[in-house]
Design an enzyme around this catalytic site. Structure first.
Site, short mmCIF file in Angstrom:
data_model
loop_
_atom_site.label_atom_id
_atom_site.label_comp_id
_atom_site.label_asym_id
_atom_site.label_seq_id
_atom_site.Cartn_x
_atom_site.Cartn_y
_atom_site.Cartn_z
N SER A 1 37.58 -16.96 55.81
CA SER A 1 37.61 -15.50 55.92
C SER A 1 36.22 -14.95 56.23
CB SER A 1 38.13 -14.92 54.60
OG SER A 1 37.96 -13.51 54.57
N TYR B 1 37.93 -14.53 44.98
CA TYR B 1 38.68 -14.96 46.16
C TYR B 1 37.71 -15.34 47.28
CZ TYR B 1 40.74 -14.53 50.74
OH TYR B 1 41.08 -14.75 52.05
N LYS C 1 36.55 -19.20 49.17
CA LYS C 1 36.51 -19.53 50.60
C LYS C 1 35.17 -20.16 50.96
CE LYS C 1 40.58 -18.14 51.78
NZ LYS C 1 41.60 -19.16 52.12
C1 WQD Z 1 41.03 -2.51 55.11
C2 WQD Z 1 40.46 -1.11 55.04
C3 WQD Z 1 40.16 -0.26 52.81
C4 WQD Z 1 44.39 -0.04 51.76
C5 WQD Z 1 40.89 -8.00 52.74
C6 WQD Z 1 40.23 -9.26 52.30
C7 WQD Z 1 40.10 -10.20 53.47
C8 WQD Z 1 41.46 -10.42 54.08
C9 WQD Z 1 42.03 -9.08 54.53
C10 WQD Z 1 42.61 -12.33 53.17
C11 WQD Z 1 39.42 -0.96 53.93
C12 WQD Z 1 41.19 0.56 53.58
C13 WQD Z 1 43.20 -0.27 52.45
C14 WQD Z 1 44.77 1.29 51.45
C15 WQD Z 1 42.79 2.10 52.52
N1 WQD Z 1 42.33 -11.02 53.14
N2 WQD Z 1 42.43 0.79 52.81
N3 WQD Z 1 43.94 2.32 51.84
O1 WQD Z 1 39.64 -5.26 52.30
O2 WQD Z 1 39.08 -5.38 54.80
O3 WQD Z 1 40.06 -7.37 53.66
O4 WQD Z 1 42.13 -8.26 53.34
O5 WQD Z 1 42.20 -13.17 53.90
O6 WQD Z 1 39.60 -11.44 53.01
O7 WQD Z 1 38.94 -8.95 51.84
O8 WQD Z 1 41.47 -5.39 54.07
O9 WQD Z 1 43.53 -4.11 54.45
O10 WQD Z 1 42.61 -4.24 52.09
O11 WQD Z 1 41.43 -2.86 53.78
O12 WQD Z 1 42.06 3.03 52.87
O13 WQD Z 1 45.83 1.56 50.81
O14 WQD Z 1 41.51 -0.21 54.72
O15 WQD Z 1 39.30 0.60 52.07
O16 WQD Z 1 38.40 -0.10 54.41
P1 WQD Z 1 39.97 -5.76 53.67
P2 WQD Z 1 42.35 -4.15 53.55
#
Ligand code: WQD
Length: 344
Positions: free
Chosen positions: A127, A152, A156
Site C-alpha cells: 500500500s 495496518y 505492510k
Molecule cells: C479517502 C479520503 C478521507 C470516508 C485507506 C487506507 C489505504 C487503503 C485505502 C487498504 C480521505 C475521505 C473517507 C468518508 C471522507 N486501504 N473520506 N468521508 O484513508 O486514503 O486510504 O483506504 O489498502 O491503505 O489508508 O481511503 O477511502 O478511507 O479516504 O471524507 O466517509 O476520503 O478523509 O481524505 P484512505 P478512504
C-alpha cells in the site's frame, strides 16, 4: 493453460478481480480465503464472468499445517499473490495485536512453505500507506518509507522487509511489491465488487450507500487542508486496472523479465483527485445528487498523495486506463445490483 497461481484472500475485493484477470490471461487459479471479511458467493460472480469457477479452499493461513495441506492438494503452484490480511486502518489502531498476528504470521507461514513446494514467484499486496505523507508529490518508489500512522500500515512495511530479507538470505523465489493507491469501483458486469461489511470506512462505498439511501448523509472529513478546494487529495485507481497489474507482475517474475529479486511498483493513475471533486464527478456521472456535509478532519488522514506510476508503466508495461467517471459509474451499478439482489 499457463502456470497455476494461488490467490490468497481471493474472495475479497481486489483478490476476486485479480482472479478474473488471471483466468482471462490463461492462468489456472486456486483461491484460499478464511471468509472472515468476504462471502463465498463471490466465486459464483467470478464464474459468471469467466465461465471458470476457481478451485477454492476455505482456510486460515495462520494455520501452517492447513497451508501445507493446500500445497499438497494442489501440486504445481508456481506463483502466489498474497492478499490475505486484515485491512481496516481504524480497526488496526484499536486491535494492533490482531493485525500484527494475522498479517505477519500468515506471511511467515507462506514464505516458509513456498520453497518446499517449488513456488518461484510472490506478488505482495502492499500500500502507498508505507510512504506516510510524502515530502514530494507525485510519489515514486524512491521516496523514503516512513513509520506508518497505523498498525495496518506498519504491517505492510514490515511484510515488505520480511520478504526482502528472506530473499536476500537466499530463498529460491522472486517478489514484486505492489503499492496500491486508492482502489475503487467494480467489475463492469456488476458480478463482483466491493462488499464492505458494516459501516464503510472508505469513501466510495460510503458515497454509493448514501446515494442509494442506506446512509442518510456522507460526512466529508475536513475542507480546511492546504489543497485547492480544502479537501484531501488521493489517487483513485480502478479495481480492474489494478487487477491487471497483478497479471503483469506475475508474468514479470515467471518470464524472468527483471534482474532484481525484489521490486516495488506504485500502482496509481498519476492524477490526484480531491474528495469534493470525486463527489461532484460521481453526481455528474450518475445524475444522482449526493447529500453530504463538511465535518471535522479524520484522525490519521494525510492531506494529499498521488502516484508517479512511470516505473510500472515502463517496466511492467501496465497503465491505468479506465476514466474516473466510468469507474464511479461501475461502483454505482454494483450498488444497484446489490439492491436488486436484496443484499443491501
Ligand atoms: C479517502 C479520503 C478521507 C470516508 C485507506 C487506507 C489505504 C487503503 C485505502 C487498504 C480521505 C475521505 C473517507 C468518508 C471522507 N486501504 N473520506 N468521508 O484513508 O486514503 O486510504 O483506504 O489498502 O491503505 O489508508 O481511503 O477511502 O478511507 O479516504 O471524507 O466517509 O476520503 O478523509 O481524505 P484512505 P478512504
Amino acid at each position: 493453460m499457463k502456470a497455476k497461481i494461488l490467490v490468497t484472500g481471493g474472495v475479497g475485493y481486489i483478490g476476486s478481480h485479480t482472479a478474473v484477470e488471471l483466468q482471462k490471461a490463461g492462468y489456472e487459479v486456486v483461491i484460499l480465503d478464511n471468509l472472515s471479511n468476504s462471502n463465498a458467493e463471490v466465486l459464483d460472480g467470478i464464474k459468471n464472468i469467466t465461465g471458470i469457477r476457481p478451485a477454492f479452499e476455505k482456510m486460515d493461513m495462520q494455520d501452517k499445517n492447513a497451508l501445507r495441506q493446500l500445497f499438497e492438494k494442489h501440486p504445481g503452484i508456481k506463483g502466489v499473490i498474497n492478499f490475505a490480511a486484515s485491512k481496516a486502518v481504524g480497526e488496526s489502531v484499536k486491535k494492533p495485536l490482531l493485525y500484527y498476528r494475522n498479517n505477519l504470521v500468515t506471511m511467515l507461514n507462506l514464505l516458509d512453505l513456498m520453497p518446499e513446494y517449488g513456488v518461484t514467484a510472490l506478488v505482495f499486496s502492499s500500500s502507498c500507506t508505507v510512504y506516510g505523507q510524502p515530502d514530494r508529490l507525485p510519489v515514486d518508489e524512491t521516496a523514503p518509507i516512513k513509520l506508518a500512522l497505523s498498525p495496518y500500515g506498519n504491517t505492510k512495511r514490515i511484510c515488505e522487509e520480511i520478504i526482502a530479507d528472506t530473499i536476500y538470505a537466499g530463498a529460491p523465489f522472486k517478489s514484486v511489491l505492489l503499492r496500491y493507491f486508492n482502489p475503487i469501483g467494480a467489475h463492469p458486469t456488476a458480478e463482483i465488487g466491493e462488499l464492505p461489511l458494516g459501516v464503510p470506512q472508505n469513501l466510495l462505498p460510503y458515497i454509493t450507500q448514501t446515494a442509494i439511501g442506506i446512509r442518510p448523509q456522507l460526512s466529508v472529513f475536513g475542507d480546511d487542508y492546504e489543497t485547492p478546494d480544502g479537501s484531501c487529495i488521493r489517487d483513485y485507481i480502478n479495481v480492474v486496472d489494478l487487477a491487471k497489474a497483478h497479471v503483469k507482475a506475475i508474468e514479470y517474475i515467471l518470464e524472468n523479465k527483471g534482474e532484481k529479486a525484489v521490486e516495488a511498483f506504485n500502482l496509481g493513475t498519476g492524477r490526484g483527485v480531491s474528495v469534493l471533486e470525486l463527489i461532484h464527478t460521481f453526481e455528474e456521472a450518475t445524475k444522482v445528487k449526493l447529500n453530504y456535509k463538511i465535518v471535522n478532519r479524520r484522525e490519521g488522514d494525510i492531506p494529499q498523495i498521488w502516484a508517479n506510476p512511470e516505473k510500472a508503466n515502463k517496466i511492467l508495461g501496465w497503465k491505468a486506463e479506465v476514466p474516473l467517471p466510468d469507474t464511479l459509474l461501475s461502483a454505482w451499478k454494483w450498488q444497484l445490483h446489490l439492491r436488486e439482489k436484496g443484499i443491501m
